[in-house]
Design a protein around this motif. Structure first.
Motif, PDB file in Angstrom:
ATOM      1  N   TYR A  27       0.829  -1.203   0.000  1.00 40.59           N
ATOM      2  CA  TYR A  27       0.000   0.000   0.000  1.00 40.59           C
ATOM      3  C   TYR A  27       0.865   1.256   0.000  1.00 40.59           C
ATOM      4  CZ  TYR A  27      -3.077   3.641   1.749  1.00 40.59           C
ATOM      5  OH  TYR A  27      -3.753   4.822   1.921  1.00 40.59           O
ATOM      6  N   GLN A  28       1.919   1.238   0.783  1.00 39.89           N
ATOM      7  CA  GLN A  28       2.734   2.435   0.896  1.00 39.89           C
ATOM      8  C   GLN A  28       3.564   2.689  -0.357  1.00 39.89           C
ATOM      9  OE1 GLN A  28       5.035   2.554   4.460  1.00 39.89           O
ATOM     10  NE2 GLN A  28       3.328   2.052   5.782  1.00 39.89           N
ATOM     11  N   SER A  29       4.302   1.692  -0.798  1.00 43.77           N
ATOM     12  CA  SER A  29       5.149   1.817  -1.992  1.00 43.77           C
ATOM     13  C   SER A  29       5.985   3.088  -1.940  1.00 43.77           C
ATOM     14  CB  SER A  29       4.285   1.798  -3.260  1.00 43.77           C
ATOM     15  OG  SER A  29       3.562   0.596  -3.345  1.00 43.77           O
ATOM     16  N   LEU A  30       6.561   3.374  -0.796  1.00 45.22           N
ATOM     17  CA  LEU A  30       7.327   4.597  -0.642  1.00 45.22           C
ATOM     18  C   LEU A  30       8.593   4.554  -1.483  1.00 45.22           C
ATOM     19  CD1 LEU A  30       7.039   5.169   3.217  1.00 45.22           C
ATOM     20  CD2 LEU A  30       5.617   6.112   1.401  1.00 45.22           C
ATOM     21  N   GLY A  31       8.863   5.641  -2.184  1.00 45.25           N
ATOM     22  CA  GLY A  31      10.092   5.756  -2.956  1.00 45.25           C
ATOM     23  C   GLY A  31      10.108   4.989  -4.260  1.00 45.25           C
ATOM     24  N   GLU A  32       9.007   4.371  -4.638  1.00 53.43           N
ATOM     25  CA  GLU A  32       8.958   3.605  -5.888  1.00 53.43           C
ATOM     26  C   GLU A  32       8.240   4.419  -6.961  1.00 53.43           C
ATOM     27  OE1 GLU A  32       7.304  -0.240  -5.349  1.00 53.43           O
ATOM     28  OE2 GLU A  32       8.529  -0.703  -3.588  1.00 53.43           O
ATOM     29  N   PRO A  33       8.912   4.794  -8.051  1.00 52.88           N
ATOM     30  CA  PRO A  33       8.263   5.581  -9.105  1.00 52.88           C
ATOM     31  C   PRO A  33       7.057   4.847  -9.679  1.00 52.88           C
ATOM     32  CG  PRO A  33      10.642   5.565  -9.393  1.00 52.88           C
ATOM     33  CD  PRO A  33      10.342   4.553  -8.321  1.00 52.88           C
ATOM     34  N   VAL A  34       6.012   5.616  -9.949  1.00 59.26           N
ATOM     35  CA  VAL A  34       4.792   5.058 -10.526  1.00 59.26           C
ATOM     36  C   VAL A  34       4.848   5.245 -12.043  1.00 59.26           C
ATOM     37  CG1 VAL A  34       2.278   5.216 -10.606  1.00 59.26           C
ATOM     38  CG2 VAL A  34       3.492   5.546  -8.430  1.00 59.26           C
ATOM     39  N   ARG A  51      -1.909   7.744 -13.786  1.00 59.31           N
ATOM     40  CA  ARG A  51      -2.080   6.845 -12.639  1.00 59.31           C
ATOM     41  C   ARG A  51      -1.855   7.612 -11.341  1.00 59.31           C
ATOM     42  NH1 ARG A  51       1.618   1.861 -12.875  1.00 59.31           N
ATOM     43  NH2 ARG A  51       0.284   1.301 -11.104  1.00 59.31           N
ATOM     44  N   ARG A  52      -2.700   7.340 -10.358  1.00 61.91           N
ATOM     45  CA  ARG A  52      -2.574   8.011  -9.065  1.00 61.91           C
ATOM     46  C   ARG A  52      -1.284   7.593  -8.358  1.00 61.91           C
ATOM     47  NH1 ARG A  52      -6.488  10.679  -6.409  1.00 61.91           N
ATOM     48  NH2 ARG A  52      -8.537  10.860  -7.393  1.00 61.91           N
ATOM     49  N   VAL A  53      -0.629   8.565  -7.755  1.00 64.56           N
ATOM     50  CA  VAL A  53       0.519   8.285  -6.893  1.00 64.56           C
ATOM     51  C   VAL A  53       0.052   8.205  -5.440  1.00 64.56           C
ATOM     52  CG1 VAL A  53       2.767   9.131  -6.099  1.00 64.56           C
ATOM     53  CG2 VAL A  53       2.097   9.386  -8.506  1.00 64.56           C
ATOM     54  N   TYR A  54      -0.869   9.094  -5.091  1.00 59.26           N
ATOM     55  CA  TYR A  54      -1.454   9.110  -3.739  1.00 59.26           C
ATOM     56  C   TYR A  54      -2.938   8.787  -3.866  1.00 59.26           C
ATOM     57  CZ  TYR A  54       2.771  11.449  -2.089  1.00 59.26           C
ATOM     58  OH  TYR A  54       4.067  11.755  -1.779  1.00 59.26           O
ATOM     59  N   SER A  55      -3.374   7.801  -3.104  1.00 58.51           N
ATOM     60  CA  SER A  55      -4.782   7.421  -3.133  1.00 58.51           C
ATOM     61  C   SER A  55      -5.252   7.132  -1.708  1.00 58.51           C
ATOM     62  CB  SER A  55      -4.986   6.179  -4.019  1.00 58.51           C
ATOM     63  OG  SER A  55      -6.347   5.818  -4.070  1.00 58.51           O
ATOM     64  N   LEU A  56      -6.228   7.893  -1.245  1.00 54.88           N
ATOM     65  CA  LEU A  56      -6.767   7.702   0.101  1.00 54.88           C
ATOM     66  C   LEU A  56      -8.037   6.855   0.035  1.00 54.88           C
ATOM     67  CD1 LEU A  56      -6.384  11.315   1.549  1.00 54.88           C
ATOM     68  CD2 LEU A  56      -4.983   9.311   2.078  1.00 54.88           C
ATOM     69  N   PRO A  57      -8.333   6.100   1.096  1.00 53.67           N
ATOM     70  CA  PRO A  57      -9.576   5.323   1.125  1.00 53.67           C
ATOM     71  C   PRO A  57     -10.791   6.238   1.022  1.00 53.67           C
ATOM     72  CG  PRO A  57      -8.088   4.644   2.893  1.00 53.67           C
ATOM     73  CD  PRO A  57      -7.511   5.886   2.304  1.00 53.67           C
ATOM     74  N   ASP A  58     -11.923   5.679   0.579  1.00 54.99           N
ATOM     75  CA  ASP A  58     -13.135   6.474   0.393  1.00 54.99           C
ATOM     76  C   ASP A  58     -13.649   7.073   1.698  1.00 54.99           C
ATOM     77  OD1 ASP A  58     -13.068   5.924  -2.291  1.00 54.99           O
ATOM     78  OD2 ASP A  58     -14.451   4.226  -2.171  1.00 54.99           O
ATOM     79  N   PHE A  59     -13.323   6.441   2.828  1.00 58.01           N
ATOM     80  CA  PHE A  59     -13.859   6.933   4.108  1.00 58.01           C
ATOM     81  C   PHE A  59     -13.007   8.054   4.708  1.00 58.01           C
ATOM     82  CE2 PHE A  59     -11.350   3.069   4.930  1.00 58.01           C
ATOM     83  CZ  PHE A  59     -10.369   3.568   5.770  1.00 58.01           C
ATOM     84  N   VAL A  60     -11.993   8.501   3.979  1.00 59.06           N
ATOM     85  CA  VAL A  60     -11.133   9.590   4.467  1.00 59.06           C
ATOM     86  C   VAL A  60     -11.460  10.869   3.704  1.00 59.06           C
ATOM     87  CG1 VAL A  60      -8.774  10.432   4.675  1.00 59.06           C
ATOM     88  CG2 VAL A  60      -9.278   8.024   5.103  1.00 59.06           C
ATOM     89  N   TYR A  61     -11.713  11.932   4.447  1.00 56.66           N
ATOM     90  CA  TYR A  61     -11.975  13.238   3.847  1.00 56.66           C
ATOM     91  C   TYR A  61     -10.705  14.073   3.925  1.00 56.66           C
ATOM     92  CZ  TYR A  61     -13.919  17.876   3.019  1.00 56.66           C
ATOM     93  OH  TYR A  61     -14.159  19.123   2.510  1.00 56.66           O
ATOM     94  N   PHE A  62     -10.249  14.554   2.784  1.00 56.22           N
ATOM     95  CA  PHE A  62      -9.055  15.398   2.742  1.00 56.22           C
ATOM     96  C   PHE A  62      -9.314  16.553   1.790  1.00 56.22           C
ATOM     97  CE2 PHE A  62      -5.080  16.830   0.876  1.00 56.22           C
ATOM     98  CZ  PHE A  62      -4.300  17.050   2.003  1.00 56.22           C
ATOM     99  N   ASP A  63      -8.927  17.751   2.199  1.00 55.42           N
ATOM    100  CA  ASP A  63      -9.162  18.946   1.396  1.00 55.42           C
ATOM    101  C   ASP A  63      -7.831  19.671   1.171  1.00 55.42           C
ATOM    102  OD1 ASP A  63      -9.849  21.540   0.440  1.00 55.42           O
ATOM    103  OD2 ASP A  63     -11.853  21.316   1.296  1.00 55.42           O
ATOM    104  N   HIS A  64      -7.362  19.689  -0.065  1.00 60.82           N
ATOM    105  CA  HIS A  64      -6.113  20.382  -0.380  1.00 60.82           C
ATOM    106  C   HIS A  64      -6.202  21.873  -0.045  1.00 60.82           C
ATOM    107  CE1 HIS A  64      -4.695  16.874  -2.735  1.00 60.82           C
ATOM    108  NE2 HIS A  64      -3.500  17.417  -2.588  1.00 60.82           N
ATOM    109  N   SER A  65      -7.322  22.494  -0.395  1.00 56.68           N
ATOM    110  CA  SER A  65      -7.420  23.944  -0.258  1.00 56.68           C
ATOM    111  C   SER A  65      -7.287  24.392   1.199  1.00 56.68           C
ATOM    112  CB  SER A  65      -8.748  24.438  -0.839  1.00 56.68           C
ATOM    113  OG  SER A  65      -9.857  23.936  -0.104  1.00 56.68           O
TER     114      SER A  65
END
Length: 227
Positions: A50-57, A127-141
């Motif tokens: 899930y994390q795949s940290l440091g691995e180019p997509v 392709r998404r690099v960051y993908s949050l679960p549907d139950f997580v609310y995140f607002d960039h602004s």
């Protein structure tokens, strides 16, 4: 009077459980002993996957943030136009890319998907690099408005030839910032500056006060991110 047979032989104790039940219990215990490490190993594997940290997509076009943002100095908001006004940062349309690439590197084979998209009207399937679960609310602004720099979550994107995930974005990682946001803040004019120095502790506290952040209780309440 006891007989010779009675005194010379002892009675064998009766079995409480039958042989089949005893065998079944033993098999179950062995299976459980094997299952526990298997579940732990699967959990670790899934977490790393899930994390795949440091691995180019891999992308349809090997887009280099290092070249565009680092070398050419293109502002993040040129491509991610809705990052200040929406939950989503947004992705550049084919027309935005063609602002430059209708004139530059027009014959480069790697840009063929761009020209195919312009011809057919079908958007590029990034392709998404960051993908949050549907139950997580995140607002960039909201984060941008409160002085959270892009680099805090996305790392030094301006140094990435290909983009990879820099942070795990797990709940405890997010909560660590929500509990103590000051060290992660910067002046609003530096939010999109990847190379800006980190504020000193005193400056960070002043920033946190000036940004009028919510209380720690509100920022760590379950309903803040799970709505």
């Amino acid at each position: 009077m006891p007989t010779t047979a009675d005194t010379g032989a002892r009675e064998e104790p009766q079995q409480v459980f039958g042989r089949r039940l005893t065998l079944g219990v033993r098999v179950a215990m062995v299976a459980l002993a094997l299952l526990v490490p298997a579940v732990v190993a699967f959990g670790i594997w899934r977490e790393n996957l899930y994390q795949s940290l440091g691995e180019p997509v891999a992308q349809p076009i090997p887009f280099s943030h290092k070249h565009h943002a680092g070398d050419d100095g293109i502002d993040c908001r040129y491509c991610h136009a809705s990052v200040e006004t929406s939950r989503y940062a947004g992705l550049p349309s084919t027309q935005v890319c063609l602002t430059c690439h209708s004139q530059l590197f027009t014959g480069a084979p790697m840009l063929q998907p761009l020209h195919d998209s312009a011809r057919t009207g079908i958007p590029i399937a990034w392709r998404r690099v960051y993908s949050l679960p549907d139950f997580v609310y995140f607002d960039h602004s909201v984060h941008v408005a409160k002085g959270v720099g892009c680099v805090e979550c996305h790392g030094r994107v301006d140094q990435m030839p290909l983009t990879w995930r820099a942070q795990p974005l797990q709940m405890q990682w997010c909560l660590a910032c929500h509990r103590n946001p000051a060290p992660h803040l910067r002046p609003r004019e530096q939010v999109f500056d990847m190379s800006a120095r980190r504020a000193s502790p005193a400056e960070a506290q002043r920033l946190a006060h000036s940004m009028q952040l919510e209380s720690r209780r509100r920022m760590t309440d379950c309903s803040t991110c799970h709505r």
